[in-house]
Enzyme design. Structure first.
Site, PDB file in Angstrom:
ATOM      1  N   GLU A  30      65.929  41.067 -20.340  1.00  0.00           N
ATOM      2  CA  GLU A  30      66.966  41.963 -19.820  1.00  0.00           C
ATOM      3  C   GLU A  30      68.059  41.147 -19.138  1.00  0.00           C
ATOM      4  O   GLU A  30      68.039  39.918 -19.171  1.00  0.00           O
ATOM      5  CB  GLU A  30      66.350  42.971 -18.835  1.00  0.00           C
ATOM      6  CG  GLU A  30      65.579  42.331 -17.713  1.00  0.00           C
ATOM      7  CD  GLU A  30      64.610  43.272 -16.992  1.00  0.00           C
ATOM      8  OE1 GLU A  30      64.351  44.380 -17.493  1.00  0.00           O
ATOM      9  OE2 GLU A  30      64.103  42.886 -15.942  1.00  0.00           O
ATOM     10  N   ASP A  63      70.065  43.488  -8.700  1.00  0.00           N
ATOM     11  CA  ASP A  63      70.789  43.312  -9.956  1.00  0.00           C
ATOM     12  C   ASP A  63      72.243  42.916  -9.726  1.00  0.00           C
ATOM     13  O   ASP A  63      73.173  43.525 -10.293  1.00  0.00           O
ATOM     14  CB  ASP A  63      70.747  44.610 -10.797  1.00  0.00           C
ATOM     15  CG  ASP A  63      69.327  45.105 -11.027  1.00  0.00           C
ATOM     16  OD1 ASP A  63      68.443  44.270 -11.251  1.00  0.00           O
ATOM     17  OD2 ASP A  63      69.113  46.331 -10.974  1.00  0.00           O
TER      18      ASP A  63
HETATM   19  C1  6LW Z   1      67.324  46.367 -14.344  1.00  0.00           C
HETATM   20  C2  6LW Z   1      66.692  45.207 -14.956  1.00  0.00           C
HETATM   21  C3  6LW Z   1      65.936  44.727 -13.821  1.00  0.00           C
HETATM   22  O1  6LW Z   1      67.996  47.189 -15.200  1.00  0.00           O
HETATM   23  O2  6LW Z   1      65.472  45.799 -13.173  1.00  0.00           O
HETATM   24  O3  6LW Z   1      65.320  42.973 -12.542  1.00  0.00           O
HETATM   25  C4  6LW Z   1      66.086  46.928 -13.720  1.00  0.00           C
HETATM   26  N1  6LW Z   1      65.886  43.508 -13.515  1.00  0.00           N
HETATM   27  O4  6LW Z   1      67.535  44.240 -15.428  1.00  0.00           O
HETATM   28  C5  6LW Z   1      66.360  47.940 -12.679  1.00  0.00           C
HETATM   29  O5  6LW Z   1      66.967  47.329 -11.571  1.00  0.00           O
END
Ligand code: 6LW
Length: 488
Positions: free
Chosen positions: A174, A14
């Site tokens: 996300e 991340d």
């Molecule tokens: C993070 C989300 C993700 O919050 O995995 O790959 C989660 N993306 O954005 C945990 O790392």
């Protein structure tokens, strides 16, 4: 020059990046580990050096009894008006907050909370105003990429939270970040989940609260169709522009499979650098035809330093589980005294444990340990339910060396060898496929066999972390010397 991916190896997922006064700064997630949010610096986006962590105090990072892969999720780092901000979520207490510092090498502030839900918060600054964005539910009950204006001094909301983009249709929307480039506001986000279907998508608008229009050729970056290829799961990225050449890049996560036909990964999600090109119509593309390759060519004739930290000599790499009691640790350059408590590695708690991430597939680790009543040794640690512990411990007739294997709810001691004294040298060799364990007692070396990397992989263990090598002690005092960790 040609550089190789990943640019930061090992469990550093991340990534978020900002540029400030000619340098670049990068942060990554840290989950149940303490200190939290590793902080890196770079002059060129290719060579990164960890300088410490952002969250160094329990008041910033309460982690008591946090489950593995709980705690700190994706952070964002931003620089505005001479001040650095790092915003993140402590999912274990369901809180979005940011901290700030005017000295990137110094301490960061106490947390400032923001009353918007969701994960993966980001900040955007414009004309003295600050905007907070997350993947959450807005004040009207709508879920997606949600934004509000905040008072950056207090974290108070100055506008309702409003969902401004629902993504391109992939699951697990996300990792949103907002940028203003050439008169457009761009949202870059991730969809597909942080596994093999991961991807980067984007949208743009002339107004900060929308309407946002999805890029007509989303995803702009994904390796989801590169079956069998080593680099998988690419997504969750942050755009950055090189201040010397003006080239655009995205720093994002991805993972390396253990082998071409071994679709699992145990090193965790790592940090990659991929070139970005803005087209004439204002949309951007990334990588090689929207995919991430092992190597890219960029401007400049500097050299990529691929050496990895080879020992415990650099305290800024060290991590503990949850909130450690530092009275249990006495750490000097060449001797680590670990005062074990009753807390064992089986618990989602804070055993006496000091770890460094496994940064690459192949190499070896060695450490001499002695025990004063403790079980003490080294663990190949994915989480409390997925780990291989090589240790010495007291037994009826003195001390013995053991290899204990834990895979889910199955746990057993493969071998116990009587030692001639309360000390031994422990060795773990590792390749992409397995760990090989041995223990030397005086002149005798005992082979403890191998265990597959597969059973400490993310596909088996679940969660969001990667393998950490941890020195530990339980129920007495352990002393570790001659620690070495080398990669091939
Ligand atoms: C993070 C989300 C993700 O919050 O995995 O790959 C989660 N993306 O954005 C945990 O790392």
């Amino acid at each position: 020059m040609i550089y190789k991916n990943p640019v930061i190896k090992g469990f550093y997922p991340d990534p978020s990046v900002c540029s400030a006064e000619g340098r670049y700064y990068l942060v990554t997630s840290s989950f149940q580990y303490f200190p939290g949010v590793p902080l890196f610096e770079s002059d060129d986006l290719v060579n990164w050096k960890q300088t410490g962590h952002v969250l160094t105090r329990e008041s910033q990072l309460p982690l008591a009894k946090t489950g593995s892969s709980g705690g700190i999720y994706a952070p964002t780092i931003r620089y505005n008006a001479g001040r650095f901000y790092m915003v993140t979520t402590n999912v274990s207490i369901n809180t979005n907050f940011y901290v700030w510092t005017d000295d990137i090498r110094g301490e960061w502030s106490e947390p400032i909370k923001v009353a918007q839900d969701g994960i993966d918060p980001s900040l955007y600054f414009e004309d003295g105003r600050a905007y907070f964005m997350s993947n959450g539910t807005d004040d009207f009950g709508d879920s997606g990429i949600t934004q509000c204006e905040i008072d950056i001094a207090t974290g108070e909301k100055l506008s309702p939270s409003k969902t401004i983009w629902h993504g391109s249709g992939g699951r697990y929307l996300e990792s949103p970040h907002l940028y203003k480039i050439g008169g457009w506001y761009y949202i870059a986000a991730a969809e597909g989940g942080t596994e093999y279907g991961h991807m980067v998508t984007c949208a743009r608008s002339r107004e900060i609260f929308g309407e946002y229009e999805s890029c007509p050729f989303n995803p702009v970056l994904t390796n989801r169709n590169l079956g069998g290829f080593e680099i998988q799961g690419v997504g969750h990225g942050d755009l950055v522009r090189r201040h010397d050449t003006g080239e655009w890049f995205i720093m994002h996560l991805g993972f390396r499979q253990a082998g071409q036909w071994e679709p699992y990964h145990h090193l965790g999600r790592e940090t990659f650098l991929t070139p970005v090109t803005f087209r004439e119509d204002g949309w951007f593309t990334a990588g090689k035809d929207g995919t991430v390759t092992r190597e890219f060519e960029i401007q400049g004739d500097f050299v990529q330093d691929t050496a990895l930290p080879a020992d415990f000599a650099s305290p800024c790499d060290w991590v503990y589980l949850r909130n450690p009691d530092m009275a249990n640790y006495d750490l000097s350059a060449d001797r680590y005294i670990l005062r074990g408590t009753d807390v064992t590695l089986d618990e989602a708690d804070s055993p006496t444990f000091i770890g460094v991430r496994q940064r690459d597939f192949c190499g070896s680790l060695g450490v001499s340990v002695s025990s004063d009543g403790a079980e003490t040794g080294v663990t190949v640690y994915m989480d409390e339910h997925h780990r291989y512990d090589l240790a010495i411990r007291p037994c009826a007739s003195g001390y013995e060396a053991v290899l204990r294997l834990t895979i889910g709810s199955a746990q057993y001691v493969r071998k116990a060898v009587q030692l001639s004294r309360n000390a031994a040298k422990l060795r773990i060799g590792f390749s992409s496929q397995c760990y090989a364990f041995s223990v030397t007692d005086g002149d005798n070396t005992h082979d403890f066999g191998i265990m597959e990397t597969r059973y400490v992989s993310s596909e088996v263990a679940g969660g969001f972390t990667g393998v950490v090598f941890g020195l530990y002690a339980v129920g007495g005092t352990g002393t570790a010397t001659d620690f070495s960790l080398g990669y091939e």
